[in-house]
Design an enzyme around this catalytic site. Sequence first.
Site, mmCIF file in Angstrom:
data_model
loop_
_atom_site.group_PDB
_atom_site.id
_atom_site.type_symbol
_atom_site.label_atom_id
_atom_site.label_comp_id
_atom_site.label_asym_id
_atom_site.label_seq_id
_atom_site.Cartn_x
_atom_site.Cartn_y
_atom_site.Cartn_z
ATOM 1 N N ARG B 19 0.846 -1.184 0.000
ATOM 2 C CA ARG B 19 0.000 0.000 0.000
ATOM 3 C C ARG B 19 0.882 1.234 0.000
ATOM 4 N NH1 ARG B 19 -1.607 1.877 5.176
ATOM 5 N NH2 ARG B 19 -0.467 0.935 6.865
ATOM 6 N N THR B 20 0.333 2.310 -0.568
ATOM 7 C CA THR B 20 1.111 3.537 -0.651
ATOM 8 C C THR B 20 1.243 4.133 0.739
ATOM 9 O OG1 THR B 20 0.099 3.932 -2.793
ATOM 10 C CG2 THR B 20 1.296 5.739 -1.805
ATOM 11 N N LEU B 21 2.465 4.209 1.215
ATOM 12 C CA LEU B 21 2.689 4.812 2.527
ATOM 13 C C LEU B 21 3.059 6.273 2.404
ATOM 14 C CD1 LEU B 21 4.687 1.890 4.119
ATOM 15 C CD2 LEU B 21 2.425 2.635 4.794
ATOM 16 N N ASP B 123 -5.354 1.944 1.020
ATOM 17 C CA ASP B 123 -4.359 1.902 -0.046
ATOM 18 C C ASP B 123 -4.680 3.015 -1.034
ATOM 19 O OD1 ASP B 123 -3.534 -0.509 -2.660
ATOM 20 O OD2 ASP B 123 -2.449 1.226 -1.882
ATOM 21 N N PRO B 124 -4.529 4.273 -0.622
ATOM 22 C CA PRO B 124 -5.025 5.366 -1.472
ATOM 23 C C PRO B 124 -4.172 5.600 -2.705
ATOM 24 C CG PRO B 124 -3.855 6.251 0.398
ATOM 25 C CD PRO B 124 -3.869 4.771 0.585
#
Lengths: 273, 242
Positions: B19-21, B123-124
């Site tokens: 996921r995008t951190l 997970d945007p």
Amino acid sequence: MAKAAVDVPPKGGFSFDLCRRNEMLLQKGVQPPSFRKTGTTIVGLVFQDGVILGADTRATEGPIVCDKNCEKIHYMAPNIYCCGAGTAADTEAVTDMVSSQLQLHRYATGRESRVITALTLLKTHLFSYQGHVSAALVLGGVDVTGPHLHTIYPHGSTDTLPFATMGSGSLAAMAMFESKYREGLTRDEGIKLVCEAICSGIFNDLGSGSNVDVCVITKGHKEYLRNHQLPNPRTYVSSKGYSFVKGHTEVLSTKITLLKEKVEVVEADAMEE
Amino acid sequence: MNSFASKEGPGTIQIDSERTLYPYVTGTSVVAIKYKDGILMAADMGGSYGSTLRYKSVERIKPIGKHSLLGASGEISDFQEILRNLDELILYDNMWDDGNSLGPKEVYNYLNRMMYNRRNKFDPLWNSLILGGVKNGEKYLGTVSMIGVHYMDNHVATGFGNHLARPILRDEWREDLTFEEGVKLLEKCMLVLLYRDRSAINKFQVAKITEEGVTVSEPYSLKTFWGFSAFQNPTKGAEGSW
């Protein structure tokens, strides 16, 4: 209490004794008390004959507006004024303190105060408190060397600028300045631009609001225009006024208790030993 | 967190694997306004890698189908992913071959759902999008953020543009701006952003969409003014400050 390694005379300066305890409390999750901040939009600009300072008039305590019409343009000297953003207590205390110091200095030297004197006094004070005195200031004035405008940050750094904005509404106000500022503005153009910038902060920033205060300083003369613009009037006021005559509220029951019955007045002598 | 998931057994969901951190290559603000004939959108062409200006020819405004323009700020790779999804969407719509085409309203709704659903999965897609378009004479301008916050307005901006450009637009936008006036207004906003946003560069594209179609301009730069007399010797009277 921590013992100092060298015996320093306890004269002035910040006492760092409680810092460790405060850190520990923060880590444990204790919320520190919230300060009364002056959300704020403050601006200053140099025009043809001097300096114009502007400020909004809203003071906030977290999400609540605690003062709808406070004064953010503080007096420093007859020819120097200072706008303050950040914690209200800090800005008031620091500007009052330096104002007194300037007056003493005027008595000692017999001369008009200079803006860089105020600047140096403020920045050395703020730096010695390492940013804990949360005061962001726009200092402006006209002295023998000409018009000056400075910004002072809570940690003690300063800028010398032709136009400046500080506070939570500084971006909205700076957008106005950057697109409309020119050199050599006249007094009316300058006041108009300052009002536009403050209104931009008032309407686009939640921490700023209410009215516009303006202060124009020129050589030998100053004009403090308190509430120069009131762009947020109270729009609905009942034309009949607000009077609540008897009969407005329905009375369900009445019970009268005579006080006299409860109170026993006893003839007593003067206080005995 | 990974070890917690693996302890439970084969049936658990891997929470932390993909996921995008944080965003890595980012674009800064996009500003858009409605004008007389349609929508005008402007963005600079910079892609920053942290605090380095790594890429200076990133096109952050793209046409979508026949009726819309999409501008994005934030993570560039997520923007490219969105473009791929939209490409598929438009393609499948074209395959119906029924004379109908997806308008800005439909694309806007699709983007909104996509962003919100990704956010719900933690997970945007790390973008703030601006969708503008004209269909059947109706102008449409809206914005969707990475958590799914969306609204439509006569003028929108992302990122720093919200703080620096919107006050100017709220003051000076009018219903019947001509093309030249609209571009001038946008350039005013982009100039302020260039002065005051550290990740902005002096290389812009302005895109226009009307009933006739889309035009994305060639990259160009704005004239900046640094000649204030106060900047010549700023600390003349106050040695030791900036």
